[in-house]
Design a protein around this motif. Structure first.
Motif, PDB file in Angstrom:
ATOM      1  N   GLN A  10      16.684  50.670  44.834  1.00 20.91           N
ATOM      2  CA  GLN A  10      15.827  49.691  44.502  1.00 20.91           C
ATOM      3  C   GLN A  10      16.620  48.480  43.533  1.00 20.91           C
ATOM      4  O   GLN A  10      16.551  47.296  43.843  1.00 20.91           O
ATOM      5  CB  GLN A  10      14.785  50.332  43.192  1.00 20.91           C
ATOM      6  N   ARG A  11      17.927  48.983  43.060  1.00 20.47           N
ATOM      7  CA  ARG A  11      18.798  48.089  42.282  1.00 20.47           C
ATOM      8  C   ARG A  11      19.538  47.489  43.341  1.00 20.47           C
ATOM      9  O   ARG A  11      19.918  46.169  43.430  1.00 20.47           O
ATOM     10  CB  ARG A  11      19.801  48.928  41.593  1.00 20.47           C
ATOM     11  N   LEU A  12      19.951  48.060  44.359  1.00 22.96           N
ATOM     12  CA  LEU A  12      20.541  47.258  45.698  1.00 22.96           C
ATOM     13  C   LEU A  12      19.922  46.542  46.011  1.00 22.96           C
ATOM     14  O   LEU A  12      20.319  45.460  46.690  1.00 22.96           O
ATOM     15  CB  LEU A  12      21.250  48.583  46.704  1.00 22.96           C
ATOM     16  N   ARG A  13      18.634  46.772  46.461  1.00 22.94           N
ATOM     17  CA  ARG A  13      17.578  45.724  46.935  1.00 22.94           C
ATOM     18  C   ARG A  13      17.512  44.588  46.274  1.00 22.94           C
ATOM     19  O   ARG A  13      17.363  43.557  46.921  1.00 22.94           O
ATOM     20  CB  ARG A  13      16.166  46.651  47.164  1.00 22.94           C
ATOM     21  N   THR A  14      17.251  44.915  44.872  1.00 23.64           N
ATOM     22  CA  THR A  14      17.128  43.254  44.146  1.00 23.64           C
ATOM     23  C   THR A  14      18.501  42.574  44.028  1.00 23.64           C
ATOM     24  O   THR A  14      18.460  41.272  43.998  1.00 23.64           O
ATOM     25  CB  THR A  14      17.049  43.854  42.599  1.00 23.64           C
ATOM     26  N   GLU A  15      19.685  43.150  44.077  1.00 23.37           N
ATOM     27  CA  GLU A  15      20.918  42.679  44.196  1.00 23.37           C
ATOM     28  C   GLU A  15      21.050  41.701  45.621  1.00 23.37           C
ATOM     29  O   GLU A  15      21.378  40.666  45.375  1.00 23.37           O
ATOM     30  CB  GLU A  15      21.991  43.558  44.015  1.00 23.37           C
ATOM     31  N   VAL A  16      20.659  42.496  46.601  1.00 19.68           N
ATOM     32  CA  VAL A  16      20.740  41.841  48.025  1.00 19.68           C
ATOM     33  C   VAL A  16      19.675  40.642  47.858  1.00 19.68           C
ATOM     34  O   VAL A  16      19.989  39.450  48.472  1.00 19.68           O
ATOM     35  CB  VAL A  16      20.300  42.744  49.032  1.00 19.68           C
ATOM     36  N   SER A  17      18.516  40.871  47.421  1.00 18.99           N
ATOM     37  CA  SER A  17      17.560  39.725  47.312  1.00 18.99           C
ATOM     38  C   SER A  17      17.901  38.615  46.552  1.00 18.99           C
ATOM     39  O   SER A  17      17.748  37.497  47.000  1.00 18.99           O
ATOM     40  CB  SER A  17      16.238  40.180  46.858  1.00 18.99           C
ATOM     41  N   GLN A  18      18.510  38.766  45.315  1.00 23.43           N
ATOM     42  CA  GLN A  18      19.203  37.695  44.754  1.00 23.43           C
ATOM     43  C   GLN A  18      20.275  36.924  45.278  1.00 23.43           C
ATOM     44  O   GLN A  18      20.081  35.753  45.152  1.00 23.43           O
ATOM     45  CB  GLN A  18      19.826  38.482  43.433  1.00 23.43           C
TER      46      GLN A  18
ATOM     47  N   THR B   5      22.069  32.096  48.228  1.00 19.46           N
ATOM     48  CA  THR B   5      22.811  31.400  49.304  1.00 19.46           C
ATOM     49  C   THR B   5      21.875  30.598  50.099  1.00 19.46           C
ATOM     50  O   THR B   5      21.999  29.367  50.338  1.00 19.46           O
ATOM     51  CB  THR B   5      23.147  32.612  50.343  1.00 19.46           C
ATOM     52  N   ASN B   6      20.466  30.795  49.898  1.00 16.41           N
ATOM     53  CA  ASN B   6      19.273  30.005  50.590  1.00 16.41           C
ATOM     54  C   ASN B   6      19.408  28.638  49.821  1.00 16.41           C
ATOM     55  O   ASN B   6      19.157  27.538  50.548  1.00 16.41           O
ATOM     56  CB  ASN B   6      18.098  30.684  50.733  1.00 16.41           C
ATOM     57  N   PHE B   7      19.528  28.746  48.384  1.00 15.84           N
ATOM     58  CA  PHE B   7      19.260  27.521  47.619  1.00 15.84           C
ATOM     59  C   PHE B   7      20.675  26.616  47.797  1.00 15.84           C
ATOM     60  O   PHE B   7      20.719  25.598  47.786  1.00 15.84           O
ATOM     61  CB  PHE B   7      19.084  27.989  46.269  1.00 15.84           C
ATOM     62  N   TYR B   8      21.843  27.154  47.931  1.00 13.73           N
ATOM     63  CA  TYR B   8      22.939  26.714  47.963  1.00 13.73           C
ATOM     64  C   TYR B   8      23.078  25.921  49.495  1.00 13.73           C
ATOM     65  O   TYR B   8      23.169  24.730  49.553  1.00 13.73           O
ATOM     66  CB  TYR B   8      24.202  27.635  48.018  1.00 13.73           C
ATOM     67  N   LEU B   9      22.583  26.568  50.494  1.00 11.69           N
ATOM     68  CA  LEU B   9      22.362  25.807  51.765  1.00 11.69           C
ATOM     69  C   LEU B   9      21.569  24.740  52.022  1.00 11.69           C
ATOM     70  O   LEU B   9      21.643  23.770  52.682  1.00 11.69           O
ATOM     71  CB  LEU B   9      21.808  27.058  52.912  1.00 11.69           C
ATOM     72  N   ASN B  10      20.459  25.115  51.030  1.00 12.08           N
ATOM     73  CA  ASN B  10      19.346  23.960  51.133  1.00 12.08           C
ATOM     74  C   ASN B  10      19.722  22.668  50.722  1.00 12.08           C
ATOM     75  O   ASN B  10      19.784  21.617  50.987  1.00 12.08           O
ATOM     76  CB  ASN B  10      18.002  24.354  50.640  1.00 12.08           C
TER      77      ASN B  10
END
Length: 295
Positions: free
Chosen positions: A195-203, A208-213
């Motif tokens: 679960q911690r790995l999932r949260t880190e990956v989602s963050q 990255t999506n915010f930066y690309l936008n």
């Protein structure tokens, strides 16, 4: 003659009535006897059924006692020991070989080190995997208790030149602890890690999506400015109305500069204070000496 005939008829009728009464009484007695015989037979059957049920219950109890006794003799309740300290280069096979001399061992589990610690070791050149704690299952809990009481806080090796002579056993018997509890704990830790790995990956994905936008928006605005300049329109450069927050380095530099300024000011103030004190002393001395001269 008539009287005699009447008397005979009366006697005959009386005898018939007596015979009828006797027959009725015999029938009633027979019926009562049959009912009593049936009741006695029912009582006998009930007693025999009760005796049979009591015998069956006693047999079942004896069988249960025998099975319990046989199970107690055959089955041994396992006991689990907790190993708080695992020295480097100690492996489960070596631990099993050492502790199997005291009794029959079932399952052995050693908790490996954290992934970050292993990464640091790999960077430094060490590739071995060490363990932090462990659990050992003995087939008989009495043997496990005896081993924990006798080996706790004693040297792991029996000879001086062996590998683990400087390490001590750190054993504890876990009361009412089963291997399923350990497996549940490991499964819970694994789920928490995932679960911690999932949260880190989602963050990371959101960043990255915010930066690309933002990059796409800035490229689009640059195109619009260039187009307006080609067309001859005036393009106003956008100015930011807010002040940028100071970074940690700037804050530390300001603190250092302020400390230096305060120290330099103190150094400059010291001679001035000394000069003032000397001047005050000169005036006092002049007053004193002038007073003595006048006297």
């Amino acid at each position: 003659m008539e009287r005699r005939d009447e008397e005979k008829e009366r006697n005959i009728t009386a005898e018939q009535e007596e015979e009828d009464d006797g027959e009725i009484e015999e029938e009633e007695e027979e019926e009562d006897g049959g009912i009593e015989e049936e009741e006695e037979e029912d009582d006998d059957e009930e007693q025999s059924n009760k005796e049979g049920a009591d015998e069956d219950a006693a047999g079942m109890m004896k069988k249960k006692k025998m099975t319990k006794a046989s199970d107690g003799e055959k089955k041994c309740v396992p006991g689990i020991l907790y190993l708080g300290h695992v020295p480097p280069r100690l492996r489960p096979k070596h631990l099993r070989n050492v502790l199997s001399a005291y009794g029959e061992i079932g399952r052995v589990f050693l908790q490996p080190e954290d992934h970050q610690v292993r990464k640091r070791k790999k960077k430094s050149g060490l590739r071995r995997c060490d363990f932090t704690e462990g659990w050992v299952e003995f087939r008989d809990k009495r043997v496990a208790k005896r081993v924990a009481a006798s080996l706790h806080n004693t040297p792991m090796a029996t000879r001086k030149r062996q590998r683990f002579t400087s390490d001590l056993w750190n054993l504890k018997y876990l009361h009412r602890f089963q291997w399923t509890h350990l497996s549940e704990r490991l499964a819970y830790e694994q789920t928490v890690l995932q679960q911690r790995l999932r949260t880190e990956v989602s963050q990371a994905k959101r960043e990255t999506n915010f930066y690309l936008n933002n990059v796409d928006k800035s490229a689009h605005l640059d195109r619009l400015r260039k187009k307006r300049r080609r067309d001859g329109d005036q393009v106003e450069d956008k100015t930011w109305d807010f002040t940028q927050r100071q970074t940690e380095e700037e804050i530390q530099m300001k603190k250092r500069s302020s400390k230096k300024d305060s120290l330099s000011q103190k150094h400059l103030d010291k001679p001035r204070l000394l000069q003032e004190k000397s001047q005050s002393n000169v005036s006092l001395l002049a007053k004193i000496f002038n007073a003595n001269k006048s006297a």
